[in-house]
Write an enzyme that holds these catalytic residues in place. Sequence first.
Site, mmCIF file in Angstrom:
data_model
loop_
_atom_site.group_PDB
_atom_site.id
_atom_site.type_symbol
_atom_site.label_atom_id
_atom_site.label_comp_id
_atom_site.label_asym_id
_atom_site.label_seq_id
_atom_site.Cartn_x
_atom_site.Cartn_y
_atom_site.Cartn_z
ATOM 1 N N TRP A 1 -10.752 -9.469 0.568
ATOM 2 C CA TRP A 1 -11.892 -9.238 -0.074
ATOM 3 C C TRP A 1 -11.961 -9.797 -1.587
ATOM 4 O O TRP A 1 -13.030 -9.639 -2.265
ATOM 5 C CB TRP A 1 -12.229 -7.660 -0.313
ATOM 6 N N ASN A 2 -10.974 -10.290 -2.124
ATOM 7 C CA ASN A 2 -10.703 -10.740 -3.402
ATOM 8 C C ASN A 2 -11.544 -11.862 -3.899
ATOM 9 O O ASN A 2 -11.970 -12.185 -4.864
ATOM 10 C CB ASN A 2 -9.425 -10.761 -4.102
ATOM 11 N N SER B 1 -13.584 -10.165 5.213
ATOM 12 C CA SER B 1 -13.333 -8.801 4.977
ATOM 13 C C SER B 1 -14.562 -7.862 5.251
ATOM 14 O O SER B 1 -15.628 -8.336 4.683
ATOM 15 C CB SER B 1 -12.523 -8.576 3.522
ATOM 16 N N GLU C 1 -1.289 -15.896 4.543
ATOM 17 C CA GLU C 1 -1.241 -15.974 3.209
ATOM 18 C C GLU C 1 -1.422 -14.327 2.867
ATOM 19 O O GLU C 1 -2.198 -13.765 2.723
ATOM 20 C CB GLU C 1 -2.668 -16.455 2.632
ATOM 21 N N CYS D 1 -3.555 -12.027 -5.430
ATOM 22 C CA CYS D 1 -2.254 -11.898 -4.697
ATOM 23 C C CYS D 1 -0.966 -12.443 -5.625
ATOM 24 O O CYS D 1 -0.021 -11.853 -5.267
ATOM 25 C CB CYS D 1 -2.413 -12.823 -3.328
ATOM 26 N N GLU E 1 3.066 -3.735 -4.260
ATOM 27 C CA GLU E 1 1.972 -4.241 -4.774
ATOM 28 C C GLU E 1 0.948 -3.237 -5.167
ATOM 29 O O GLU E 1 0.536 -2.652 -3.971
ATOM 30 C CB GLU E 1 1.561 -5.317 -3.710
ATOM 31 N N GLU F 1 -1.912 -23.404 2.098
ATOM 32 C CA GLU F 1 -2.950 -23.925 2.009
ATOM 33 C C GLU F 1 -3.220 -25.052 0.975
ATOM 34 O O GLU F 1 -2.177 -25.116 0.115
ATOM 35 C CB GLU F 1 -4.061 -22.826 1.622
HETATM 36 P P1 NAD Z 1 -5.955 -6.496 4.488
HETATM 37 O O1 NAD Z 1 -4.747 -6.911 5.011
HETATM 38 O O2 NAD Z 1 -6.598 -4.837 4.433
HETATM 39 O O3 NAD Z 1 -7.417 -7.087 5.357
HETATM 40 C C1 NAD Z 1 -7.387 -8.587 5.545
HETATM 41 C C2 NAD Z 1 -8.265 -8.726 6.250
HETATM 42 O O4 NAD Z 1 -7.673 -8.660 7.885
HETATM 43 C C3 NAD Z 1 -9.647 -8.130 6.686
HETATM 44 O O5 NAD Z 1 -10.694 -9.204 7.038
HETATM 45 C C4 NAD Z 1 -9.473 -7.097 7.936
HETATM 46 O O6 NAD Z 1 -10.459 -6.722 8.534
HETATM 47 C C5 NAD Z 1 -8.498 -8.053 8.764
HETATM 48 N N1 NAD Z 1 -7.735 -7.041 9.462
HETATM 49 C C6 NAD Z 1 -7.214 -5.959 9.406
HETATM 50 N N2 NAD Z 1 -6.400 -5.423 10.568
HETATM 51 C C7 NAD Z 1 -6.549 -6.527 11.258
HETATM 52 C C8 NAD Z 1 -5.805 -6.855 12.519
HETATM 53 N N3 NAD Z 1 -5.142 -5.801 13.217
HETATM 54 N N4 NAD Z 1 -6.241 -7.946 13.378
HETATM 55 C C9 NAD Z 1 -6.852 -8.924 12.881
HETATM 56 N N5 NAD Z 1 -7.643 -8.447 11.522
HETATM 57 C C10 NAD Z 1 -7.231 -7.613 10.947
HETATM 58 O O7 NAD Z 1 -6.247 -7.060 3.165
HETATM 59 P P2 NAD Z 1 -7.201 -6.833 1.960
HETATM 60 O O8 NAD Z 1 -7.124 -5.365 1.516
HETATM 61 O O9 NAD Z 1 -8.413 -7.174 2.485
HETATM 62 O O10 NAD Z 1 -6.550 -7.783 1.033
HETATM 63 C C11 NAD Z 1 -5.514 -7.426 -0.144
HETATM 64 C C12 NAD Z 1 -4.431 -8.198 0.487
HETATM 65 O O11 NAD Z 1 -4.553 -9.527 0.518
HETATM 66 C C13 NAD Z 1 -3.415 -8.080 -0.740
HETATM 67 O O12 NAD Z 1 -2.105 -7.797 -0.109
HETATM 68 C C14 NAD Z 1 -3.386 -9.369 -1.322
HETATM 69 O O13 NAD Z 1 -2.230 -9.721 -1.878
HETATM 70 C C15 NAD Z 1 -3.496 -10.180 -0.155
HETATM 71 N N6 NAD Z 1 -4.065 -11.497 -0.578
HETATM 72 C C16 NAD Z 1 -3.277 -12.668 -0.286
HETATM 73 C C17 NAD Z 1 -3.836 -14.005 -0.744
HETATM 74 C C18 NAD Z 1 -2.864 -15.027 -0.557
HETATM 75 O O14 NAD Z 1 -3.252 -16.284 -0.589
HETATM 76 N N7 NAD Z 1 -1.368 -14.944 -0.295
HETATM 77 C C19 NAD Z 1 -4.814 -14.046 -1.367
HETATM 78 C C20 NAD Z 1 -5.620 -12.839 -1.235
HETATM 79 C C21 NAD Z 1 -5.237 -11.761 -1.080
#
Ligand code: NAD
Length: 483
Positions: A151-152, A177, A249, A283, A380, A457
């Site tokens: 969501w960020n 998200s 990611e 992230c 985190e 990416e």
């Molecule tokens: P999250 O893991 O809660 O959700 C991410 C996505 O995965 C959402 O769309 C969610 O609906 C989906 N999801 C959840 N469970 C699933 C499953 N079992 N199967 C398939 N999809 C599923 O993460 P968040 O809270 O939305 O985002 C924050 C996290 O994302 C932080 O840990 C952050 O570091 C990470 N992030 C990483 C990057 C990167 O490029 N490395 C960039 C942005 C955010």
Amino acid sequence: MKAQPKASHFVDGAWLEDESGAPIDVIHPATGEVIARVHEATEAVIERALASAERAQREWAALRPVERGRILRRAAQIIRDRNRALSELETLDTGKPIQETLVADATSGADALEYFGGLAPAVTGETVPLGGDFVYTIREPLGVCVGIGAWNYPTQIACWKAAPALAMGNAMVFKPSEVTPLSALQIAQIFVEAGLPAGLFNVVQGRGAVGSTLIRDPRVAKVSLTGSVETGRKVYSAAAEGIRHVTMELGGKSPLIVFDDASIEDAVGGALLGNFYSTGQVCSNGTRVFVHRAIKEKFLTRLRERTESIRIGDPLDDATQMGPLVSAQQLEKVLSYIEIARREGARLVTGGNRIQRPGFFIEPTIFADVTDGMTIAREEIFGPVMAVLDFKDEDEVIARANATQFGLAAGVFTRDLARAHRVVARLRAGTCWINAYNLTPVEAPFGGVGLSGVGRENSRAAIDHYSQIKSVYVGLGPVEAPY
Ligand code: NAD
């Protein structure tokens, strides 16, 4: 409602509604008001998305790459033309200040579409001479790819995944998200306006279960997830069932090391950007700021002064520099980490409180005298909470910086460039910055090591993650069979 989209989903070139899916209220984080309602994708919606993607992908892959690229670059131009409206929508959805979304979201998505649109025709195979017989290689698309977003950075994530996927001749079904479902729908609409054939970029809404259904489908060849490590584990193992390609990611707890010869102003600037941009919801943030003892107090003084002058407020106001956190849940999580830090004995330098106004606002917060074992130095937080740790020498700080299972990013501030390169070479991280922080141009690979993920990416490296190589042996004869 202020930001209600025409329908919940965008499938096969058109808006699609199915109100039998569970509702998802979209909340503006600066006020708590409901600005839109979408519905989770039902089995029927998921089926239409995957079927249309599979159908569309074959013809798309057969086009000349230069034609595919032209469409992507046209989409980039439309995004740029609509940057203000897209940025306002992103601000409503995420709560990030408009001064950020105008420069870091839709525009970054457009960069990716321009980059991969331009690169598409330049991707060629190779010939391998064998002294008569020879081999040539063809880079083929994978097929139907699933993108799952955090969501960020909703617009950026959608484009960073779609651009290389489409450039290489794949189709994508994207699930944003559930917290920020709006902007990917606009990108899907823009693709169609740019001439992208129906079915090649579908957006379906839903919580984790929808993502999970998508990635288990036998028509899916690849999944690219941006999300937490916990979700990454589930998605990676589901993908493994079908031996699917993955890009992960994931999260981080990145170190930012400030040596005693660094420019204090630059290092403070880097630490602020690397902790408070997007209200700390990035992230790659450098959330463990290691500062050399000799400059610690000077550094903390400037850090505090500059932090306390950050303008917090309505994210739609051009003057606002920091908005709220994305959700009530995220606010609770961040506040609980602040409480833990206090209990574990970290010294609060500034901030630490919820701001008493509607929405999910919190003060930018700095803790000093943080030690490696404290919870805020290990987990985190994903909010504006900076942990400052002190160190004495280079070997020590490198060992401590690397003492984490994450490995997304790292930064070094020093005027001694030999030291900068020496230190970076020893840091376990996918993306490093020297005298800078959190800049992620599309031209550079981006991704993590360790628990922070697999794959890259952006840049040419992303091509490898959205294509596979076919090797063709050409025999010029005669065939010498022993029987
Ligand atoms: P999250 O893991 O809660 O959700 C991410 C996505 O995965 C959402 O769309 C969610 O609906 C989906 N999801 C959840 N469970 C699933 C499953 N079992 N199967 C398939 N999809 C599923 O993460 P968040 O809270 O939305 O985002 C924050 C996290 O994302 C932080 O840990 C952050 O570091 C990470 N992030 C990483 C990057 C990167 O490029 N490395 C960039 C942005 C955010």
